[in-house]
Enzyme design. Structure first.
Site, mmCIF file in Angstrom:
data_model
loop_
_atom_site.group_PDB
_atom_site.id
_atom_site.type_symbol
_atom_site.label_atom_id
_atom_site.label_comp_id
_atom_site.label_asym_id
_atom_site.label_seq_id
_atom_site.Cartn_x
_atom_site.Cartn_y
_atom_site.Cartn_z
ATOM 1 N N CYS A 1 0.814 -1.224 0.000
ATOM 2 C CA CYS A 1 0.000 0.000 0.000
ATOM 3 C C CYS A 1 0.846 1.273 0.000
ATOM 4 O O CYS A 1 0.309 2.373 -0.072
ATOM 5 C CB CYS A 1 -0.964 -0.001 1.186
ATOM 6 S SG CYS A 1 -2.126 -1.370 1.112
ATOM 7 N N HIS B 1 -9.211 4.514 -0.682
ATOM 8 C CA HIS B 1 -7.908 3.871 -0.730
ATOM 9 C C HIS B 1 -7.721 3.044 -1.998
ATOM 10 O O HIS B 1 -7.767 1.832 -1.978
ATOM 11 C CB HIS B 1 -7.744 2.995 0.524
ATOM 12 C CG HIS B 1 -6.385 2.390 0.689
ATOM 13 N ND1 HIS B 1 -5.237 2.904 0.100
ATOM 14 C CD2 HIS B 1 -5.972 1.295 1.389
ATOM 15 C CE1 HIS B 1 -4.194 2.154 0.429
ATOM 16 N NE2 HIS B 1 -4.612 1.172 1.196
#
Lengths: 482, 401
Positions: free
Chosen positions: B88, B344
């Site tokens: 991420c 996200h």
């Protein structure tokens, strides 16, 4: 003739109440109500013949692992692999593979006793210890009588040249193609014939002559038998056989029907294990295996029993947890078309090259111990994980399977695909050193917390539904007060 | 002796697509959307870009591998294009590539673009993916929330925080992020929620409920970087420059060595220490004006405040409940809504956080603009599992500050 030096059983923790089963199915077949008492043992979703056999074997092997073992024989009619030796997986998990004879024995309910007989031959001929394992994870159609009467469990018997705790006095076998039930290659379930015929033409005609022969071999009369162990799910048949053979009714041992169920090829050995938990030196035990013929094994309990009294039938019967709901049993055993969600569709192919290369780690739970700094670590690696050490090529094999540890972190996960959600997992830190983040099993929702005492157990990690391959690894389970 | 990246590279322009369930858009459309804004902001033409970095993490469900998808979508003029992936923290990796390229003098103007198109799986949450052949044989059956929930159990045990107290602090974090996102037109989740809603939501992975988890979104974000000198020569007056870029990657200590207690992020502490040194920040709690933390889960944000030395160890619960990190608090965290509500899209997230700080530092953040323009902001971008992860810290601020 050799003797049994150790014997034990693993009856999985979960129990299914037969009332739940009749409540679900008696609308269709009211005759099931006749079987509606007590409970049966069932494997958890992550248990099968291999994992239960490993657990039974560990109980018998203790902390010595498989070192010094000559052979492992695994008897079952429900082993997970039709081609890939199941006993070989057990050997890897026990960290006993290598110079070892392994064999799968199957196809008959008699497989357990036949494997035990073969083990005596091997132990005497080769002067080696032989570990006999018998295990079943019974698979029956929903609403069937077999589903009611069956149970899942494993038994382990260590056979040696000496007398052990019970010496083999005499043995006999016959082979008769009497087909009380069969299961053709590739078929899911057993197909059975009428019970009255099985009783009259099967048990009552085939077993008594073998008993007579084994008693004659031993030079004993029928009243010399203290314990008569014959698995049979048909009502009163063991008593009828005993009567015909001249054995008194009070010598007929119970078949664990109300607390476990009939565990197929494992059941004769399970009954033997249970008898040996209380039998006195000098008592004689007659064990019968029935299925396309008869095996009869006559044992005499030795004085050694008092020094090595087995207890795992009683302890695993005591460590029970009732399954909440029959539908969960159906789901665990793929007996219902359950919506498992899109996450369950992920490809689970196992690269066999990778598995083979790492079999010590994956099947044997072998990590590393740095010979320079002593740090225990999983997995074993080329460079030590201890930042203060960093030695290269310094690690030797360190088995983790017998380690105990405490939960350091955990969660109960509802998102990830798991056949029995929520999936519990977390980091376990071992008393001996080392740690791993690992799946938990046999835990209860709401009962898991940091600091919980855990041990490692060999379980199914996942099943590849596309190819049928079963992927095994180790999980952490609570240490139960024994 | 290396002197670090401080003030060597300026941001020439940035862009960010609307985040959310972009059913109508391909990843390529999102890339162009972010790029078009960045290009206009930079005031340059495509032909002036000399090198580019593309970040994606779940490329197999949208653009596929390599730098080619970026070059094709933006019609880049046969320049070097590199695709990066680091869990991420991928977006920050793209920015690091472009920033280092400029700082090294290898090129004058470089591009970083992150994109993810996650809503094409047919189910909620992050896509299923392989963990690697051997990892799949022994890793626990983890999901992202299950991984990060682990931190909560160890944090509670270590600091003696009651289950309900921690849950309430986590709820405060999520309520705050929803509030902030309500002012952000590009955010995915713009609804306000109450503490009761958060506390009573379905459990995802104990103790993380639905509102403790960030949105899974489609989106793209983009940065164009150059030297401060070139930025000025192109007419830029208020320069925003990069003060520090640090990355710390787990080496197995947390997962395999008993020296880590599971209650914090080792990588974040190490990367933050290095980043503060590189940026010349001595007292982070006083010198950082705004923070964009990787709030994939509420518990991550809470623990991260301590790892970044913004709260004392064990003190984050109190700071959160005191409103220290609220929009009108002393040090706002996720003033744009954060991963929680801005969304996200994995490969874009590090760049999205940078985008928000860039806007805030320039006083261009609209309704959510911090009253007094901030001087220095911090981006914390984390990927992986608490016991083995990648942590990126970027500090940016007014040039010369």
């Amino acid at each position: 003739m050799g003797g049994i030096s150790a014997i034990g059983a693993y009856i999985p923790r979960l129990r299914l109440s037969r009332k739940l089963m009749t409540d679900a199915n008696a609308w269709f077949n009211p005759a099931l109500k006749a079987f509606g008492r007590g409970e049966r043992a069932i494997a958890n979703w992550d248990e099968d013949v291999v994992t239960m056999a490993v657990e039974a074997a560990r109980g018998v092997l203790g902390k010595t692992s498989g070192v010094g073992l000559g052979a492992i024989y695994l008897a079952s009619t429900t082993a997970p692999f039709a081609a890939r030796q199941n006993a070989g997986i057990v050997a890897e998990a026990l960290h006993a593979a290598g110079a070892l004879r392994t064999m799968d024995v199957g196809a008959s309910q008699r497989a357990g006793t036949t494997a035990l007989l073969a083990a005596f031959d091997t132990a005497m001929a080769r002067k080696q210890r032989v570990l006999v394992l018998a295990a079943e994870k019974r698979h029956s159609p929903a609403g069937s009588v077999q589903e009611m009467t069956s149970g899942d469990a494993a038994t382990a018997v260590m056979v040696e040249e000496g007398d052990g705790i019970a010496r083999l006095v005499a043995q006999r076998s016959t082979s008769v193609d009497f087909v009380d039930h069969y299961r053709a290659q590739g078929r899911e379930f057993d197909y059975g014939w009428e019970e009255r015929w099985i009783r009259e033409e099967g048990y009552l005609k085939l077993v008594p002559p073998v008993i007579a022969a084994v008693l004659a071999d031993a030079g004993l009369a029928a009243d010399a038998i203290h314990h008569f162990c014959m698995p049979c799910t048909l009502s009163r048949v063991p008593q009828a056989v005993a009567k015909k053979a001249g054995i008194a009714d009070d010598r007929v041992r119970g078949n664990l029907d109300g607390v476990c169920g009939d565990t197929g090829a494992a059941h004769a050995l399970l009954m033997l294990a249970q008898v040996l938990e209380t039998a006195k030196p000098g008592e004689r035990i007659l064990v019968i295996g029935f299925g396309q013929g008869v095996d009869a094994l006559l044992f005499e309990v030795t004085a050694g029993i008092d020094k090595a009294r087995p207890d795992t039938v009683a302890s695993s019967l005591a460590a029970r947890k009732e399954l909440a709901g029959y539908s969960r049993f159906l789901a665990f055993n793929d007996l219902v078309k359950l919506e498992r969600g899109l996450r369950a569709e992920a490809d689970k192919q196992t690269p066999l090259t990778t598995l083979y290369r790492n079999r010590d780690m994956v099947l044997g739970l072998v990590g590393g111990r740095c010979e320079r700094c002593g740090t225990i670590q999983f997995p074993k690696a080329a460079i030590c994980v201890n930042a203060a050490c960093g030695a290269s090529g310094s690690q030797v094999d360190q088995p983790f399977a017998d380690f105990h540890g405490r939960i350091q972190t955990w969660s109960a996960d509802q998102l990830t695909y798991c056949p029995d959600p929520p999936a519990h997992y977390g980091m376990v830190q071992f008393e001996e050193g080392g740690r791993m983040t690992v799946d938990f099993t046999d835990v209860d929702v709401g009962a898991v917390d940091v600091g919980m005492h855990m041990r490692m157990v060999f379980r199914i990690k996942e099943v590849d539904p596309q190819r049928g391959f079963v992927r095994y690894f180790w999980k952490a389970a609570p240490v139960t007060a024994a | 002796m290396a002197t670090g990246i401080r003030d060597k590279v300026a941001i020439l322009g940035m862009g960010c697509s609307k985040f959310g369930e972009r059913w109508e858009s391909n990843a390529e459309d999102l890339m162009v959307e972010a790029y078009t804004e960045a290009l206009a902001d930079a005031g340059i033409e495509t032909k002036q870009i000399e090198a580019a970095w593309l970040s994606t993490a779940f490329e197999d469900i949208h653009v596929g591998k390599s730098g080619v998808p970026l070059a094709m979508a933006l019609r880049l003029p046969y320049i070097p294009v590199t695709r990066v992936e680091n869990f991420c923290a991928s977006g920050s990796e793209a920015l690091r590539g472009a920033t280092y390229a400029v700082a090294s003098g290898a090129c004058d103007i470089a591009l970083a673009l992150g994109v993810e198109k996650l809503k094409d799986t047919g189910y909620g949450g992050l896509p299923q993916r392989s963990r690697g052949a051997l990892n799949s044989m022994y890793w626990a059956n983890v999901s992202a929330p299950g991984n990060f929930a682990q931190i909560a159990s160890a944090y509670r045990a270590k600091h003696g925080v009651g289950k309900e107290d921690l849950k309430r602090a986590m709820a405060h974090i999520s309520v705050k992020s929803h509030d902030n996102a309500s002012l952000n037109p590009k955010a995915h989740l713009r609804n306000k929620v109450t503490e009761d809603q958060v506390l009573n939501a379905p459990m995802v992975s104990e103790p993380l409920g639905l509102f403790d988890c960030c949105g899974v979104s489609d989106g793209a974000a983009c940065a164009i970087v150059t030297t401060p000198e070139i930025a000025r020569s192109l007419g830029k007056k208020d320069l925003i420059s990069i003060k520090a870029m640090q990355l710390s990657v787990s080496n197995g200590t947390e997962a395999q060595h008993n020296s880590w207690d599971g209650s914090y992020f080792m990588t974040a502490r190490i990367a933050a220490g290095r980043a503060y040194a590189e940026a010349g920040v001595k007292r982070p709690r006083d010198e950082i004006s705004l923070v964009e933390a990787h709030d994939c889960f509420s518990i991550t944000e809470l623990v991260t405040m301590e790892d970044l030395q913004l709260s004392s160890e064990g003190g984050a619960v109190r700071d959160v409940m005191d409103g220290f990190y609220d929009r009108d608090g002393k040090l706002p965290c996720q003033i744009d809504g954060g991963l929680k509500c801005f969304g996200h899209p994995i490969g874009a997230s590090g760049l999205r956080m940078t985008y928000e700080l860039y806007l805030q530092l320039l006083g261009r953040a609209g309704a959510r603009q911090r009253a007094k323009n901030p001087v220095r902001g911090l981006v914390h971008n984390l990927g992986g599992l608490p016991n083995q992860n990648v942590c990126s810290i970027t500090i940016l601020g007014q040039h010369g500050a």
